[in-house]
Design a protein around this motif. Structure first.
Motif, PDB file in Angstrom:
ATOM      1  N   MET A   1      26.769  32.371   3.909  1.00 17.50           N
ATOM      2  CA  MET A   1      26.669  30.930   3.718  1.00 17.50           C
ATOM      3  C   MET A   1      25.220  30.540   3.469  1.00 17.50           C
ATOM      4  SD  MET A   1      27.595  27.917   6.429  1.00 17.50           S
ATOM      5  CE  MET A   1      27.224  26.210   6.055  1.00 17.50           C
ATOM      6  N   GLU A   2      24.970  29.811   2.406  1.00 15.27           N
ATOM      7  CA  GLU A   2      23.612  29.368   2.101  1.00 15.27           C
ATOM      8  C   GLU A   2      23.310  28.080   2.858  1.00 15.27           C
ATOM      9  OE1 GLU A   2      20.841  28.082  -1.721  1.00 15.27           O
ATOM     10  OE2 GLU A   2      22.890  28.813  -2.015  1.00 15.27           O
ATOM     11  N   ILE A   3      22.182  28.064   3.543  1.00 14.15           N
ATOM     12  CA  ILE A   3      21.789  26.900   4.319  1.00 14.15           C
ATOM     13  C   ILE A   3      20.945  25.987   3.448  1.00 14.15           C
ATOM     14  CG2 ILE A   3      20.478  26.103   6.320  1.00 14.15           C
ATOM     15  CD1 ILE A   3      23.048  27.488   7.052  1.00 14.15           C
ATOM     16  N   GLU A   4      21.309  24.721   3.391  1.00 11.00           N
ATOM     17  CA  GLU A   4      20.544  23.741   2.642  1.00 11.00           C
ATOM     18  C   GLU A   4      19.453  23.153   3.521  1.00 11.00           C
ATOM     19  OE1 GLU A   4      23.001  20.742   0.805  1.00 11.00           O
ATOM     20  OE2 GLU A   4      24.744  22.032   0.937  1.00 11.00           O
ATOM     21  N   LYS A   5      18.356  22.748   2.885  1.00  9.54           N
ATOM     22  CA  LYS A   5      17.361  21.950   3.587  1.00  9.54           C
ATOM     23  C   LYS A   5      17.781  20.493   3.499  1.00  9.54           C
ATOM     24  CE  LYS A   5      14.104  23.041   5.190  1.00  9.54           C
ATOM     25  NZ  LYS A   5      13.859  23.435   6.594  1.00  9.54           N
ATOM     26  N   ASP A   6      17.607  19.766   4.583  1.00  6.49           N
ATOM     27  CA  ASP A   6      18.042  18.371   4.619  1.00  6.49           C
ATOM     28  C   ASP A   6      16.983  17.531   5.295  1.00  6.49           C
ATOM     29  OD1 ASP A   6      19.597  16.098   4.471  1.00  6.49           O
ATOM     30  OD2 ASP A   6      20.594  16.502   6.378  1.00  6.49           O
ATOM     31  N   ILE A   7      16.633  16.392   4.713  1.00  9.09           N
ATOM     32  CA  ILE A   7      15.551  15.599   5.268  1.00  9.09           C
ATOM     33  C   ILE A   7      16.035  14.340   5.964  1.00  9.09           C
ATOM     34  CG2 ILE A   7      13.759  16.477   3.742  1.00  9.09           C
ATOM     35  CD1 ILE A   7      14.182  14.119   1.931  1.00  9.09           C
TER      36      ILE A   7
ATOM     37  N   VAL B   1      14.164  33.927   7.716  1.00  5.59           N
ATOM     38  CA  VAL B   1      15.040  32.969   7.047  1.00  5.59           C
ATOM     39  C   VAL B   1      16.267  32.669   7.908  1.00  5.59           C
ATOM     40  CG1 VAL B   1      16.382  34.734   5.811  1.00  5.59           C
ATOM     41  CG2 VAL B   1      16.166  32.438   4.849  1.00  5.59           C
ATOM     42  N   THR B   2      16.735  31.434   7.825  1.00  7.67           N
ATOM     43  CA  THR B   2      17.922  31.016   8.569  1.00  7.67           C
ATOM     44  C   THR B   2      19.182  31.383   7.803  1.00  7.67           C
ATOM     45  OG1 THR B   2      16.754  29.178   9.614  1.00  7.67           O
ATOM     46  CG2 THR B   2      19.159  29.050   9.545  1.00  7.67           C
ATOM     47  N   LEU B   3      20.079  32.120   8.471  1.00 10.84           N
ATOM     48  CA  LEU B   3      21.347  32.506   7.864  1.00 10.84           C
ATOM     49  C   LEU B   3      22.408  31.443   8.109  1.00 10.84           C
ATOM     50  CD1 LEU B   3      22.822  34.843   6.386  1.00 10.84           C
ATOM     51  CD2 LEU B   3      23.461  35.723   8.638  1.00 10.84           C
ATOM     52  N   LYS B   4      22.448  30.933   9.342  1.00 14.39           N
ATOM     53  CA  LYS B   4      23.377  29.847   9.650  1.00 14.39           C
ATOM     54  C   LYS B   4      22.879  29.073  10.848  1.00 14.39           C
ATOM     55  CE  LYS B   4      26.601  32.624  12.454  1.00 14.39           C
ATOM     56  NZ  LYS B   4      27.992  33.110  12.571  1.00 14.39           N
ATOM     57  N   VAL B   5      23.371  27.854  10.985  1.00 16.55           N
ATOM     58  CA  VAL B   5      23.031  26.973  12.094  1.00 16.55           C
ATOM     59  C   VAL B   5      24.333  26.554  12.763  1.00 16.55           C
ATOM     60  CG1 VAL B   5      21.874  24.842  12.782  1.00 16.55           C
ATOM     61  CG2 VAL B   5      21.042  26.112  10.785  1.00 16.55           C
TER      62      VAL B   5
ATOM     63  N   SER C   1      19.862  22.849   7.561  1.00 17.43           N
ATOM     64  CA  SER C   1      18.819  23.274   8.488  1.00 17.43           C
ATOM     65  C   SER C   1      17.682  22.260   8.413  1.00 17.43           C
ATOM     66  CB  SER C   1      18.305  24.668   8.116  1.00 17.43           C
ATOM     67  OG  SER C   1      17.277  25.070   8.982  1.00 17.43           O
ATOM     68  N   LEU C   2      17.297  21.717   9.559  1.00 17.35           N
ATOM     69  CA  LEU C   2      16.302  20.650   9.586  1.00 17.35           C
ATOM     70  C   LEU C   2      14.937  21.162  10.031  1.00 17.35           C
ATOM     71  CD1 LEU C   2      18.434  17.880  11.354  1.00 17.35           C
ATOM     72  CD2 LEU C   2      18.253  18.372   8.905  1.00 17.35           C
ATOM     73  N   ASN C   3      13.906  20.396   9.684  1.00 17.96           N
ATOM     74  CA  ASN C   3      12.560  20.685  10.170  1.00 17.96           C
ATOM     75  C   ASN C   3      12.412  20.102  11.564  1.00 17.96           C
ATOM     76  OD1 ASN C   3      11.305  22.032   7.902  1.00 17.96           O
ATOM     77  ND2 ASN C   3      11.448  20.092   6.811  1.00 17.96           N
ATOM     78  N   ARG C   4      12.262  20.976  12.551  1.00 14.04           N
ATOM     79  CA  ARG C   4      12.128  20.535  13.936  1.00 14.04           C
ATOM     80  C   ARG C   4      10.898  21.200  14.543  1.00 14.04           C
ATOM     81  NH1 ARG C   4      17.329  21.734  13.551  1.00 14.04           N
ATOM     82  NH2 ARG C   4      17.972  20.248  15.150  1.00 14.04           N
ATOM     83  N   ALA C   5      10.455  20.711  15.693  1.00 13.28           N
ATOM     84  CA  ALA C   5       9.308  21.296  16.379  1.00 13.28           C
ATOM     85  C   ALA C   5       9.585  22.757  16.712  1.00 13.28           C
ATOM     86  CB  ALA C   5       8.991  20.504  17.642  1.00 13.28           C
ATOM     87  N   LYS C   6       8.513  23.560  16.725  1.00 13.42           N
ATOM     88  CA  LYS C   6       8.650  25.005  16.931  1.00 13.42           C
ATOM     89  C   LYS C   6       7.730  25.476  18.050  1.00 13.42           C
ATOM     90  CE  LYS C   6       9.467  25.461  11.961  1.00 13.42           C
ATOM     91  NZ  LYS C   6       9.312  24.000  11.691  1.00 13.42           N
ATOM     92  N   VAL C   7       8.312  26.188  19.008  1.00 10.36           N
ATOM     93  CA  VAL C   7       7.550  26.840  20.074  1.00 10.36           C
ATOM     94  C   VAL C   7       8.213  28.193  20.324  1.00 10.36           C
ATOM     95  CG1 VAL C   7       6.807  24.675  21.116  1.00 10.36           C
ATOM     96  CG2 VAL C   7       8.922  25.736  21.910  1.00 10.36           C
ATOM     97  N   PHE C   8       7.437  29.183  20.701  1.00 14.23           N
ATOM     98  CA  PHE C   8       7.999  30.523  20.881  1.00 14.23           C
ATOM     99  C   PHE C   8       9.115  30.518  21.919  1.00 14.23           C
ATOM    100  CE2 PHE C   8       3.993  32.974  19.376  1.00 14.23           C
ATOM    101  CZ  PHE C   8       4.430  32.880  18.070  1.00 14.23           C
ATOM    102  N   GLY C   9      10.303  30.928  21.501  1.00 15.09           N
ATOM    103  CA  GLY C   9      11.435  31.014  22.414  1.00 15.09           C
ATOM    104  C   GLY C   9      12.138  29.698  22.663  1.00 15.09           C
ATOM    105  N   GLY C  10      11.675  28.607  22.019  1.00 12.12           N
ATOM    106  CA  GLY C  10      12.262  27.300  22.262  1.00 12.12           C
ATOM    107  C   GLY C  10      11.838  26.729  23.605  1.00 12.12           C
TER     108      GLY C  10
END
Length: 326
Positions: free
Chosen positions: A1-7, A85-89, A99-108
Motif C-alpha cells: 500500500m502506498e502512503i500518501e502525504k497529507d497536509i 520510509v513509511t509502509l503503512k500507518v 502519513s502526516l508530519n508530526r513531531a519526532k523524538v527517538f522512540g516516541g
C-alpha cells in the motif's frame, strides 16, 4: 500500500518559513557501537546526491510545520525520528490512508518519558519494562498524546524501533560514555543546570542488576503503545541514515521524505524535535519547579545521545536548526 502525504488544512506551498539558522554542530558525536555510518555510505552514494541533501538541510528546504487535525488544531502526538520510509500507518487495527508530519523524538513520547523518570531518579528501582509502562500511564494522565513505529522485518521479541528495543544497552552505553555525552550537551548552548545529577541517576540505574539481567521486551513496550489506541507507523527497508538533525524551532519538524526523494532513497536522516522534548517535560511535570522540568528535559537529551551512540558508529554529522543568533 502506498502512503500518501497529507497536509490536512495546511497549504505549505508558498508558506513563509519562520526565521531560522542552520549550524553544523559536529562532524559526528564521536562515540558509537552501532552499524549505521555516514562514512561507510560515502563509498556507495554519489557525491552529487550527498550535496543535494546537505544543501536542502542548510537552506531549510526540509523544514515543514507540524500538520493539523481536521479541526485545524496542531497534531499533539509524536513519532520516532527514524529516517526510513513509511509502509503503512495504523490505529486500533485500522489502516490509515495518509502519513502526516508530526513531531519526532527517538522512540516516541513513551521512550522520552521513561528517560526522564530514570534521569530524575524516579524509577523506583523497577525493571525497565515497568518503567516504560509507568511512563505510558503518566503520559495518559497528563493528557499528552504519543505514538511510535514498528518495521516489517523485526524478530518476535523486537518492536522494530531501535530506541525501544535496545533500551537496556542504551542505558549501559550512557553510563560508559557519560563525560562525552555531557560535553556534547554542554555544546548545545542550553541551560545545563542539573545535568550532573541527571547523569548520576542514569549511572545509578545502569548499575542495577534488574537492568542488566531483565527480561526486557521491545515488542511488549510497543504492544502497550498499540493497545493505547495510538498512531503507529510500520517502516520499511534498511537504515541508510547519514545525518542527525536537531530541530529547535517550535511547532516545526523535518519532512524526511524530501531527503529520501532528493537522493533516490539512498540517504536518510535521523530527526529529533528538541522543542518537543521540552514540551513533554513541561506538561508531564507541570506542577514542578523549572529546575525539575529542565532536569527532565536534559534526561531526554542524554537518552537521545545514548540512542545515537548505540545505533550509529558516531560519525553522522549533526546539524542544528534553530532561531537566528543575531
Amino acid at each position: 500500500m502506498e502512503i500518501e502525504k497529507d497536509i490536512m488544512n495546511i497549504d505549505t506551498i508558498g508558506m513563509q518559513k519562520p526565521d531560522f539558522e542552520v549550524t553544523l554542530l559536529l562532524d559526528g558525536i564521536g562515540i558509537g557501537s552501532g552499524n549505521i555510518s555516514h562514512n561507510d555510505r560515502i563509498d556507495v552514494v554519489a557525491t552529487e546526491k550527498i550535496k543535494l541533501v546537505v544543501d536542502a538541510i542548510s537552506n531549510g528546504e526540509i523544514l515543514v510545520p507540524v500538520d493539523n487535525y481536521k479541526d485545524g488544531t496542531m497534531l499533539d502526538d509524536d513519532g520516532c525520528g527514524d529516517g526510513r520510509v513509511t509502509l503503512k500507518v495504523y490505529q486500533d487495527q485500522t489502516i490509515k490512508k495518509r502519513s502526516l508530519n508530526r513531531a519526532k523524538v527517538f522512540g516516541g513520547g513513551p521512550t522520552m518519558a521513561a528517560a526522564s523518570r530514570i534521569g530524575l531518579g524516579k524509577h523506583d528501582k523497577k525493571p525497565l519494562q515497568e518503567v516504560f509502562a509507568d511512563s505510558v500511564s503518566a503520559l495518559k494522565t497528563a493528557k499528552i498524546d504519543f505514538g511510535g513505529h514498528t518495521d516489517n522485518h523485526s524478530s518476535e521479541d523486537k518492536s522494530g524501533c531501535g530506541a525501544i528495543d535496545n533500551a537496556p544497552l542504551i542505558i549501559q552505553n550512557i553510563a560508559s560514555n557519560s563525560e562525552h555525552i555531557k560535553a556534547t550537551i554542554q555544546g548545545l548552548g542550553i541551560d545545563t543546570t542539573g545535568l550532573d545529577d541527571a547523569m548520576a541517576n542514569f549511572q545509578e540505574y545502569a548499575e542495577l542488576d534488574l537492568v542488566r539481567d531483565s527480561k526486557y521486551s521491545g515488542s511488549a513496550v510497543m504492544d502497550t503503545i498499540i493497545d493505547s489506541g495510538k498512531i503507529v507507523k510500520e517502516l520499511d527497508g534498511t537504515h541508510n541514515e547519514m545525518f542527525i538533525i536537531l530541530n529547535m524551532l517550535k511547532d516545526q519538524t523535518v519532512d524526511q521524505e524530501i531527503i529520501r526523494s532528493l537522493s533516490g532513497g539512498e540517504i536518510q536522516a535521523f530527526v529529533v524535535d528538541v522543542w518537543r522534548l521540552a514540551s513533554i517535560s513541561d506538561r508531564l511535570y507541570s506542577n514542578k519547579s523549572d529546575i525539575y522540568k529542565n532536569n527532565a528535559f536534559l534526561s531526554k537529551l542524554i537518552y537521545t545521545l545514548g540512542v545515537a551512540a548505540t545505533l550509529t558508529k558516531g560519525d553522522l554529522p549533526v546539524y542544528i536548526i534553530g532561531p537566528p543568533t543575531s
